[in-house]
Design a protein around this motif. Structure first.
Motif, PDB file in Angstrom:
ATOM      1  N   MET A   1      -2.692  49.518  -4.293  1.00  0.00           N
ATOM      2  CA  MET A   1      -1.514  48.737  -4.674  1.00  0.00           C
ATOM      3  C   MET A   1      -0.659  48.416  -3.442  1.00  0.00           C
ATOM      4  SD  MET A   1       1.573  49.702  -7.330  1.00  0.00           S
ATOM      5  CE  MET A   1       3.008  48.652  -7.440  1.00  0.00           C
ATOM      6  N   LEU A   2      -0.376  49.439  -2.629  1.00  0.00           N
ATOM      7  CA  LEU A   2       0.447  49.229  -1.447  1.00  0.00           C
ATOM      8  C   LEU A   2      -0.246  48.293  -0.463  1.00  0.00           C
ATOM      9  CD1 LEU A   2       3.162  50.008  -0.218  1.00  0.00           C
ATOM     10  CD2 LEU A   2       2.032  51.944   0.896  1.00  0.00           C
ATOM     11  N   SER A   3      -1.565  48.415  -0.375  1.00  0.00           N
ATOM     12  CA  SER A   3      -2.332  47.532   0.496  1.00  0.00           C
ATOM     13  C   SER A   3      -2.208  46.077   0.054  1.00  0.00           C
ATOM     14  CB  SER A   3      -3.811  47.950   0.493  1.00  0.00           C
ATOM     15  OG  SER A   3      -4.598  47.045   1.222  1.00  0.00           O
ATOM     16  N   SER A   4      -2.259  45.844  -1.258  1.00  0.00           N
ATOM     17  CA  SER A   4      -2.133  44.488  -1.792  1.00  0.00           C
ATOM     18  C   SER A   4      -0.744  43.918  -1.534  1.00  0.00           C
ATOM     19  CB  SER A   4      -2.427  44.492  -3.296  1.00  0.00           C
ATOM     20  OG  SER A   4      -2.235  43.210  -3.854  1.00  0.00           O
ATOM     21  N   VAL A   5       0.292  44.740  -1.757  1.00  0.00           N
ATOM     22  CA  VAL A   5       1.664  44.297  -1.514  1.00  0.00           C
ATOM     23  C   VAL A   5       1.862  43.972  -0.037  1.00  0.00           C
ATOM     24  CG1 VAL A   5       4.091  45.015  -1.525  1.00  0.00           C
ATOM     25  CG2 VAL A   5       2.631  45.549  -3.480  1.00  0.00           C
ATOM     26  N   ALA A   6       1.353  44.844   0.839  1.00  0.00           N
ATOM     27  CA  ALA A   6       1.489  44.630   2.280  1.00  0.00           C
ATOM     28  C   ALA A   6       0.789  43.352   2.715  1.00  0.00           C
ATOM     29  CB  ALA A   6       0.927  45.830   3.041  1.00  0.00           C
ATOM     30  N   ASP A   7      -0.373  43.090   2.135  1.00  0.00           N
ATOM     31  CA  ASP A   7      -1.126  41.893   2.504  1.00  0.00           C
ATOM     32  C   ASP A   7      -0.374  40.623   2.093  1.00  0.00           C
ATOM     33  OD1 ASP A   7      -3.632  40.540   3.404  1.00  0.00           O
ATOM     34  OD2 ASP A   7      -3.709  39.941   1.295  1.00  0.00           O
ATOM     35  N   ARG A   8       0.160  40.596   0.875  1.00  0.00           N
ATOM     36  CA  ARG A   8       0.903  39.424   0.407  1.00  0.00           C
ATOM     37  C   ARG A   8       2.176  39.215   1.230  1.00  0.00           C
ATOM     38  NH1 ARG A   8       0.579  39.871  -6.255  1.00  0.00           N
ATOM     39  NH2 ARG A   8      -1.711  39.756  -6.400  1.00  0.00           N
ATOM     40  N   LEU A   9       2.875  40.319   1.485  1.00  0.00           N
ATOM     41  CA  LEU A   9       4.105  40.224   2.257  1.00  0.00           C
ATOM     42  C   LEU A   9       3.819  39.761   3.675  1.00  0.00           C
ATOM     43  CD1 LEU A   9       7.162  40.714   2.285  1.00  0.00           C
ATOM     44  CD2 LEU A   9       6.715  43.072   2.946  1.00  0.00           C
ATOM     45  N   SER A  10       2.750  40.270   4.256  1.00  0.00           N
ATOM     46  CA  SER A  10       2.391  39.886   5.616  1.00  0.00           C
ATOM     47  C   SER A  10       2.075  38.400   5.697  1.00  0.00           C
ATOM     48  CB  SER A  10       1.186  40.708   6.083  1.00  0.00           C
ATOM     49  OG  SER A  10       0.829  40.366   7.402  1.00  0.00           O
ATOM     50  N   ARG A  11       1.341  37.868   4.710  1.00  0.00           N
ATOM     51  CA  ARG A  11       1.008  36.449   4.718  1.00  0.00           C
ATOM     52  C   ARG A  11       2.253  35.579   4.548  1.00  0.00           C
ATOM     53  NH1 ARG A  11      -1.803  35.420   0.380  1.00  0.00           N
ATOM     54  NH2 ARG A  11      -2.370  37.488  -0.384  1.00  0.00           N
ATOM     55  N   GLY A  12       3.194  36.042   3.715  1.00  0.00           N
ATOM     56  CA  GLY A  12       4.444  35.306   3.538  1.00  0.00           C
ATOM     57  C   GLY A  12       5.288  35.293   4.807  1.00  0.00           C
ATOM     58  N   VAL A  13       5.349  36.439   5.469  1.00  0.00           N
ATOM     59  CA  VAL A  13       6.122  36.543   6.710  1.00  0.00           C
ATOM     60  C   VAL A  13       5.530  35.642   7.789  1.00  0.00           C
ATOM     61  CG1 VAL A  13       6.668  38.093   8.618  1.00  0.00           C
ATOM     62  CG2 VAL A  13       7.087  38.832   6.279  1.00  0.00           C
ATOM     63  N   GLN A  14       4.204  35.634   7.898  1.00  0.00           N
ATOM     64  CA  GLN A  14       3.557  34.804   8.913  1.00  0.00           C
ATOM     65  C   GLN A  14       3.848  33.317   8.693  1.00  0.00           C
ATOM     66  OE1 GLN A  14      -0.545  35.708  10.044  1.00  0.00           O
ATOM     67  NE2 GLN A  14      -0.372  37.684   9.033  1.00  0.00           N
ATOM     68  N   ARG A  15       4.090  32.957   7.449  1.00  0.00           N
ATOM     69  CA  ARG A  15       4.353  31.548   7.136  1.00  0.00           C
ATOM     70  C   ARG A  15       5.797  31.149   7.425  1.00  0.00           C
ATOM     71  NH1 ARG A  15       1.918  27.507   4.285  1.00  0.00           N
ATOM     72  NH2 ARG A  15       3.250  26.042   3.177  1.00  0.00           N
ATOM     73  N   TYR A  16       6.754  32.048   7.186  1.00  0.00           N
ATOM     74  CA  TYR A  16       8.159  31.635   7.193  1.00  0.00           C
ATOM     75  C   TYR A  16       9.017  32.261   8.294  1.00  0.00           C
ATOM     76  CZ  TYR A  16       7.090  29.696   2.600  1.00  0.00           C
ATOM     77  OH  TYR A  16       6.535  28.966   1.572  1.00  0.00           O
ATOM     78  N   LEU A  17       8.559  33.325   8.962  1.00  0.00           N
ATOM     79  CA  LEU A  17       9.413  33.982   9.961  1.00  0.00           C
ATOM     80  C   LEU A  17       9.383  33.214  11.280  1.00  0.00           C
ATOM     81  CD1 LEU A  17      11.170  36.572  10.352  1.00  0.00           C
ATOM     82  CD2 LEU A  17       9.165  37.564  11.494  1.00  0.00           C
ATOM     83  N   PRO A  18      10.540  32.780  11.797  1.00  0.00           N
ATOM     84  CA  PRO A  18      10.558  32.046  13.065  1.00  0.00           C
ATOM     85  C   PRO A  18      10.505  32.989  14.269  1.00  0.00           C
ATOM     86  CG  PRO A  18      12.773  32.198  12.188  1.00  0.00           C
ATOM     87  CD  PRO A  18      11.863  32.845  11.164  1.00  0.00           C
ATOM     88  N   ASP A  19      10.540  32.411  15.447  1.00  0.00           N
ATOM     89  CA  ASP A  19      10.526  33.173  16.690  1.00  0.00           C
ATOM     90  C   ASP A  19      11.807  34.001  16.832  1.00  0.00           C
ATOM     91  OD1 ASP A  19       9.284  33.498  19.507  1.00  0.00           O
ATOM     92  OD2 ASP A  19      11.353  32.894  19.923  1.00  0.00           O
ATOM     93  N   ALA A  20      11.712  35.104  17.597  1.00  0.00           N
ATOM     94  CA  ALA A  20      12.847  36.023  17.736  1.00  0.00           C
ATOM     95  C   ALA A  20      14.061  35.347  18.373  1.00  0.00           C
ATOM     96  CB  ALA A  20      12.431  37.248  18.558  1.00  0.00           C
ATOM     97  N   PHE A  21      13.845  34.446  19.328  1.00  0.00           N
ATOM     98  CA  PHE A  21      14.980  33.760  19.951  1.00  0.00           C
ATOM     99  C   PHE A  21      15.657  32.832  18.954  1.00  0.00           C
ATOM    100  CE2 PHE A  21      16.529  30.480  23.184  1.00  0.00           C
ATOM    101  CZ  PHE A  21      17.701  31.179  23.432  1.00  0.00           C
ATOM    102  N   VAL A  22      14.853  32.197  18.095  1.00  0.00           N
ATOM    103  CA  VAL A  22      15.420  31.362  17.030  1.00  0.00           C
ATOM    104  C   VAL A  22      16.266  32.228  16.101  1.00  0.00           C
ATOM    105  CG1 VAL A  22      14.879  29.889  15.053  1.00  0.00           C
ATOM    106  CG2 VAL A  22      13.517  29.721  17.138  1.00  0.00           C
ATOM    107  N   ILE A  23      15.772  33.428  15.781  1.00  0.00           N
ATOM    108  CA  ILE A  23      16.524  34.348  14.928  1.00  0.00           C
ATOM    109  C   ILE A  23      17.844  34.718  15.587  1.00  0.00           C
ATOM    110  CG2 ILE A  23      16.537  36.683  13.946  1.00  0.00           C
ATOM    111  CD1 ILE A  23      13.521  36.393  13.526  1.00  0.00           C
ATOM    112  N   ALA A  24      17.833  34.976  16.902  1.00  0.00           N
ATOM    113  CA  ALA A  24      19.066  35.336  17.614  1.00  0.00           C
ATOM    114  C   ALA A  24      20.098  34.216  17.515  1.00  0.00           C
ATOM    115  CB  ALA A  24      18.752  35.642  19.079  1.00  0.00           C
TER     116      ALA A  24
END
Length: 438
Positions: A1-24
């Motif tokens: 279960m945790l593996s499935s949640v981590a996989d979905r969350l990881s794919r979502g983050v890879q799609r929407y998380l910008p670069d660290a400088f953009v975040i700053a």
């Protein structure tokens, strides 16, 4: 279960998380907007506080950069690298790979977070080469996630700051020895609890399919110097001789030893001198040390670029009253028994906006310490609560992951999904432990 949640969350983050400088930059704009509505003032005043604060922590920035560089240079000493490569050979299964990577990195973070960056990077690459069944992004997350433990270690910025004579809150809380902060029983218990349980969570998150192994990148060979510069001149002999590096290293180490004998406690400056001297001694030649320092310097560029922005954010948090509103809001509903827990939560929130243990302490300490002491709370536990909170949300604030990511060739979005789930576990466990220990 945790593996499935981590996989979905990881794919979502890879799609929407910008670069660290953009975040700053986005966080800077966010603080401007919220700060204005929290305590309406002329926008010019907020901009002035941002500009004035932009350079306030230059000295501290230099201390942090040197802490990182001296640690990385020491870890690049040949016998240290060979030792890490030998240890990596024991990671024969994916779970062993995750656990070994976490454990080695955690021990390094305890010694020095700058050392841990390159130790974790070297080790995770060697493990990845030897174990193609291990998911490399999760391996890198395992190498970075022990950042939550650094606050209990020898390079704890807050623990070392309050142990430094004449620190900026000495008149309020006094000088607190490390025996009451990073070496206290409660700190050791929290450290061990996280050290034991976090690798278990990491193993449970491991994907069963779509595993991405380590892919070695070709490193261009260094160009050999030709022509007149190959001549073994007196100048080159001075660069290559081991005598100079050993002598200057011994001088620095002698200074460190005499300072400890005379009763000096650990602080940022003594840690930097110690690691600089050890690096000089073990690299021996000044030329070799200089090359290692130059190679390590590239990993610090994101810190040098982004730290002034976060210093500006801290200034805006202070001038707008937003930082005080966050801290006062939590402190107002806290009792003597729960004050440290609310301090921990407040520190975690503030750290997302201003990821610097020392800078955060400069903002939060003057507000948190007097309020806690008025309730009868030990100032040593207040300092450690801020430190634990600062380290906790480093898992979801990408700033301090940048050096190790630049070494291993990944982006923050590749590991952040796993770090987010680890942050949930760390926050819950630390909160419970603090309730009973502080």
């Amino acid at each position: 279960m945790l593996s499935s949640v981590a996989d979905r969350l990881s794919r979502g983050v890879q799609r929407y998380l910008p670069d660290a400088f953009v975040i700053a930059v986005l966080l800077t704009l966010f603080v401007f907007v919220i700060g204005f509505f929290t305590n309406p003032t002329e926008p010019v005043d907020l901009i002035k506080s941002f500009g004035d604060g932009f350079w306030v922590y230059l000295a501290f920035t230099m201390q942090m950069v040197l802490l990182l560089l001296t640690g990385m240079v020491l870890a690049s000493v040949p016998f240290v690298k060979k030792g890490l490569e030998h240890l990596a050979s024991f990671a024969s299964t994916p779970n062993k790979a995750y656990v070994f990577t976490f454990a080695i990195s955690a021990c390094s973070y305890y010694i020095n977070w700058g050392l841990a960056v390159v130790v974790g990077a070297i080790f995770v690459r060697e493990v990845g080469k030897r174990n193609q069944q291990a998911h490399f992004p999760l391996l890198v997350a395992a190498a970075y996630s022990p950042t939550v433990l650094y606050t209990a270690g020898l390079s704890s910025s807050i623990g070392l700051t309050v142990a430094t004579p004449d620190h900026f809150l000495a008149d309020v809380m006094g000088v607190i020895p490390t025996s009451e902060t990073i070496f206290s029983l409660s700190t050791i218990i929290i450290f061990l609890a996280l050290f034991v349980t976090m690798p278990v969570i990491i193993c449970l998150m491991a994907p069963k399919t779509n595993i991405k192994p380590y892919i070695a990148k070709e490193v261009p060979a260094k160009k050999k110097v030709t022509g007149e510069y190959e001549e073994n001149t007196p100048a080159l002999k001075l660069e290559k001789t081991p005598v100079l590096g050993i002598l200057i290293g011994l001088i620095g180490l002698f200074y460190v030893v005499t300072e400890f004998i005379n009763g000096r406690d650990l602080d940022l400056n003594i840690i930097n001198i110690m690691f600089l001297s050890l690096g000089l001694f073990f690299h021996r030649s000044l030329g070799q040390f200089g090359e290692a320092f130059k190679e390590a310097a590239g990993s610090t560029s994101p810190i040098i670029l982004q730290f002034p922005f976060y210093a500006g954010i801290i200034a805006v948090l202070g001038s707008s009253g937003l930082g005080q509103a966050i801290i006062d809001g939590m402190a107002s509903i806290a009792s003597k028994e729960t004050f440290d827990i609310f301090t921990y939560w407040a520190a975690g929130l503030v750290n997302i906006l201003a990821p610097s243990g020392g800078g955060q302490w400069a903002l939060q300490g003057p507000l948190q310490v007097p309020a806690g002491m008025a309730l009868g709370v030990d100032p040593a536990t207040i300092a450690m609560a801020v430190g634990w909170g600062d380290a906790w949300t480093n898992l979801i604030q990408p700033f301090w992951a940048l050096p190790i990511l630049s070494v291993v060739g990944l982006h923050i979005r590749h590991i952040m999904g796993y770090c987010f789930l680890l942050a949930i576990w760390v926050g819950a466990l630390t909160t419970v432990l603090m309730l009973f220990l502080y």
